[in-house]
Design a protein around this motif. Sequence first.
Motif, short mmCIF file in Angstrom:
data_model
loop_
_atom_site.label_atom_id
_atom_site.label_comp_id
_atom_site.label_asym_id
_atom_site.label_seq_id
_atom_site.Cartn_x
_atom_site.Cartn_y
_atom_site.Cartn_z
N GLY A 250 0.80 -1.21 0.00
CA GLY A 250 0.00 0.00 0.00
C GLY A 250 0.83 1.26 0.00
N MET A 251 2.06 1.17 0.49
CA MET A 251 2.97 2.31 0.48
C MET A 251 3.85 2.35 -0.78
SD MET A 251 2.50 4.27 3.11
CE MET A 251 0.76 3.99 2.84
N GLY A 252 3.54 1.47 -1.75
CA GLY A 252 4.22 1.54 -3.05
C GLY A 252 5.32 0.56 -3.27
N TYR A 253 5.55 -0.38 -2.34
CA TYR A 253 6.58 -1.41 -2.53
C TYR A 253 5.92 -2.66 -3.10
CZ TYR A 253 9.23 1.58 0.68
OH TYR A 253 9.85 2.64 1.28
N GLN A 254 6.01 -2.84 -4.40
CA GLN A 254 5.27 -3.90 -5.06
C GLN A 254 5.88 -5.28 -4.88
OE1 GLN A 254 2.24 -3.38 -6.29
NE2 GLN A 254 2.56 -1.29 -5.54
N GLU A 255 7.18 -5.35 -4.56
CA GLU A 255 7.86 -6.65 -4.47
C GLU A 255 8.06 -7.09 -3.03
OE1 GLU A 255 8.39 -8.43 -7.14
OE2 GLU A 255 7.55 -6.80 -8.36
#
Length: 419
Positions: A250-255
Motif C-alpha cells: 500500500g505504500m508503493g513497494y510492489q515486491e
Amino acid sequence: MKHLEKGVGLATAPRDFLRDLNVDNLSAGVVAGIFGLSAGVIHISAGTAAGLPQEFTLLWVISYLFINGLFGLFLPAYYRLPLPVANSIPGALLFAAIIPVVGLNEALGATLMAGAISLVIGLAGWMSLIMRLIPMPIVMGMVAGVLLKFGTNMVAPLGSALLPATIMILSFFFAARYLRRVPPLVITLVVGIAYMALSGADFSSVAFSFKMPEFIMPAFSLQAFLAYGLPLALILVGMETPAGVGLVKGMGYQEAPANAITTVGGIGTMISAFFNLHSTCIAAPMTGICSSPEAGTHDKRWVAAVIVGIIFVVAAPFYGFVFSLIEAMPSYFIAIIAGLALLRVISSAMHITFSGKHEVGAMFSFLIAVSGIQIFGIGASFWALVLGVGLSMLVEFRDFDFSEERAALRKRFPANHPG
C-alpha cells in the motif's frame, strides 16, 4: 529455498545504513521503536489477567524484544525494505490464556509446532499464492479496521486531557506546515516531553533493572496444539503476513517478499519457543510507521525498520526500567504519537479499501476488523480476511482474476497441467 524471494544482501548493509540514515527515517524508527516498547504493556496486562507471575511476564517481554529485535536487524537490511519484526498481539493473548490450562512448557511446544507450519508454508512458496488469492482491497480493509483504533485513540484524549492533547496534535501540523526540514513527529515528541516536564510528571517510581532471556525446554501435547498451536499458525499465516505485506504494498513497494517474511517468522517462532516467547512475525503497525511518507524518501525507509531492531535489542535487558518509565508517562502520550505516525497510513488504507473492486468484501473486512470480534478464540483480523474473501467470492466473483494463479500452478505442477 528456491521459492524465497531474492534480496539485496547483507554484505554492504552497514555501509548502506550509514549512507541512507537521515533525520526522517531516524525519527520514524524511534517512534516505531517507542511504540513497540509500549506494546510490552499489553503482554504484562494479559499475563496479569491470566494470573501469571510478574517474573514470567517480564521475561516474556524481554524475549519478545531481544529475539525479534535480532530478526528485525537482518530482514529489512537484507531486502532494503521497511519490514520491522515483532510478535503477534492476538497470539500473545492466546498464549497468556492457554498457559494456566495446559502449562507453560506445553504452550511453548505448541508454539514450536506453529512455527514449523509457518516455516513449511514459506519455504514451499505457498504464501505468495495465498496472498494472490486475497485481493488487496480486502487486505487493506482489514488493515484499516485494525489501525482505525490508533486514530480514535489519538483524538480520545481531547476529552480527558484537552490542553496537552491539543498542544501535541497542533504541534504536529504546525511543524508539517512551517518547519519543512524537521520531521513533525520529532517536534511532537519534543513538545510532549517538554509539557510533561513542565507539568511536573512524577518519575520517582522509575527503577533500574537488567535481565536477559532465559532458556526453557518445550513439551508437547495434542491438547495444547489444537487449542493454541493451530490457531497461532493460522494467525501467523492468515493474518500477520497478509497485514504486513498489504501495508508495504500500500505504500508503493510492489515486491514485498511474502514467502521470506513467513519463513523468517517460522524460524523465529521456533527459536522463540525455547525462550519463553510465543511468536515472531512482521509488525503491522510498526510497518505502517516505518513505510509511511513520514519516514522520508521511498528507497531509504528500510533504515527506520533497522532502527526499530536496534532499539529492541538495546532496550530488552533493561525493560524493567523502560516499563517503569512508560508507566510514569501519561497514557495519552503514546496514543497521540502512534496515531499521528499512522495518520497517512490509515488514510491510504481507507483509500485502497473503498476505491476499487471487491467493494462488499472490503467493506465487511473493514467492519469485522473494527468490531474486534473473536470466533473460536481467533481474533477479528483473521476473520476479516476469511469472511471478506468468502463474501466477495459469493457476490463479487467477477472481480476475481485467477489467471496468475492458474499460470503459477501450471509452472509448479506441469504434469497436471499439460495444456
